[in-house]
Design an enzyme around this catalytic site. Structure first.
Site, short mmCIF file in Angstrom:
data_model
loop_
_atom_site.label_atom_id
_atom_site.label_comp_id
_atom_site.label_asym_id
_atom_site.label_seq_id
_atom_site.Cartn_x
_atom_site.Cartn_y
_atom_site.Cartn_z
N LEU A 16 -5.84 59.71 23.41
CA LEU A 16 -4.77 60.10 24.32
C LEU A 16 -5.28 59.43 25.75
O LEU A 16 -6.67 59.54 26.04
CB LEU A 16 -4.89 61.62 24.36
CG LEU A 16 -4.17 62.48 23.38
CD1 LEU A 16 -4.67 63.80 23.45
CD2 LEU A 16 -2.72 62.18 23.49
N ASP A 17 -4.62 58.95 26.35
CA ASP A 17 -4.74 58.32 27.64
C ASP A 17 -5.36 59.12 28.75
O ASP A 17 -4.94 60.30 28.47
CB ASP A 17 -3.84 57.08 28.19
CG ASP A 17 -2.52 57.94 28.46
OD1 ASP A 17 -2.36 58.86 29.29
OD2 ASP A 17 -1.57 57.58 28.01
N TYR A 18 -5.63 58.56 29.86
CA TYR A 18 -6.25 59.72 30.94
C TYR A 18 -5.35 60.50 31.47
O TYR A 18 -5.84 61.69 31.86
CB TYR A 18 -6.66 58.48 32.13
CG TYR A 18 -7.59 59.06 33.30
CD1 TYR A 18 -8.94 59.33 33.04
CD2 TYR A 18 -6.88 59.33 34.47
CE1 TYR A 18 -9.52 59.90 34.29
CE2 TYR A 18 -7.51 59.74 35.57
CZ TYR A 18 -9.00 60.09 35.44
OH TYR A 18 -9.77 60.54 36.51
#
Length: 263
Positions: A103-105
């Site tokens: 899951l990206d930032y």
């Protein structure tokens, strides 16, 4: 199995940390120091790290956890810019666990982790459904709907990607499902289910239609739901979830055996 892989699979150390330990002479096989990362272990080899025995896990022995990842945290061991990672947030006993996908930032929600890297690899490359609640800064158009239903190929999928990403072209499979959940002004809320976990897939998809994903929360992976798990908290798999996982692993093993033997 290669030595560094064996250590990372059966201890708290990552593959990179295993390499450093081997290089530093902290790893022994049968009481003899080994400096080769790629040394192939033989049956009966006894591995020690810092004079502590490392034993292979028993077949079928694994631990799975569900983590509600907060925004502003990276799914990686360390960041060259000094940003927080999930390993800063997770209890130390999970330091050697492997995340199943990313899951990206700026994204949040359900993230599965395991101490069995081979299981992580299987689930990461699977076509198991992933469900997300998202908000975009445009109304949904017919072109978006057609692409969600029929899939999409982009020679240039760099819009919506991370600035350092080297991935350009991308194929988007048809969404397993999508649901319009509300529209206020220029913002639209949707619940979408996809069966792939490609790099920033949803952000790239909607960016093609000049829409930014301003909120993204994964609420389910496979049949495992986030439900009321608080942000930045973990839980172990339930018995039913373990049973379902073992059924999946058994089914996959049978398929692989059939593919090899052709029967």
């Amino acid at each position: 199995m290669r030595l560094n892989k064996f250590i990372s699979h059966n201890s708290k150390y990552s593959r990179r940390e295993a390499d450093r330990l081997i290089e530093a002479g902290e790893v022994k096989i049968n009481k003899k120091t080994i400096l080769e990362f790629g040394y192939e272990l033989q049956d009966g080899d006894q591995v020690t790290v810092k004079n502590k025995a490392i034993k292979a896990k028993k077949q079928g022995e694994l631990t799975m956890i569900v983590y509600n990842k907060p925004k502003g945290v990276l799914v990686t061991k360390r960041d060259d810019r000094g940003r927080a990672t999930i390993y800063h947030k997770l209890p130390g006993k999970y330091r050697h666990f492997v995340p199943i996908g990313r899951l990206d930032y700026a994204s949040e929600g359900i993230l599965l982790l395991t101490d069995a890297p081979e299981v992580a690899e299987l689930l990461m490359t699977s076509d198991l459904p992933r469900t997300y609640n998202i908000k975009i800064d445009k109304p949904v158009t017919q072109m978006m709907i057609d692409a969600m239903k029929g899939g999409l190929h982009l020679e240039d999928a760099s819009a919506g990607a991370h600035e350092r990403s080297s991935i350009r072209s991308m194929d988007f499979a048809p969404f397993a499902s999508f649901e319009l959940r509300g529209q206020t002004g220029k913002y639209t809320k949707l619940r979408v289910t996809i069966t792939e976990g490609k790099n920033r897939e949803l952000r790239r998809f909607f960016a093609h239609f000049d829409a930014n994903v301003v909120d993204l929360k994964r609420v389910a992976f496979w049949g495992i739901e986030l439900n009321n798990l608080p942000t930045n908290k973990t839980r172990y798999f339930t018995r039913r979830e373990y049973d379902d996982l073992h059924k999946l692993l058994k089914k996959t093993q049978k398929k692989e055996k059939k593919d090899v033997t052709g029967t």
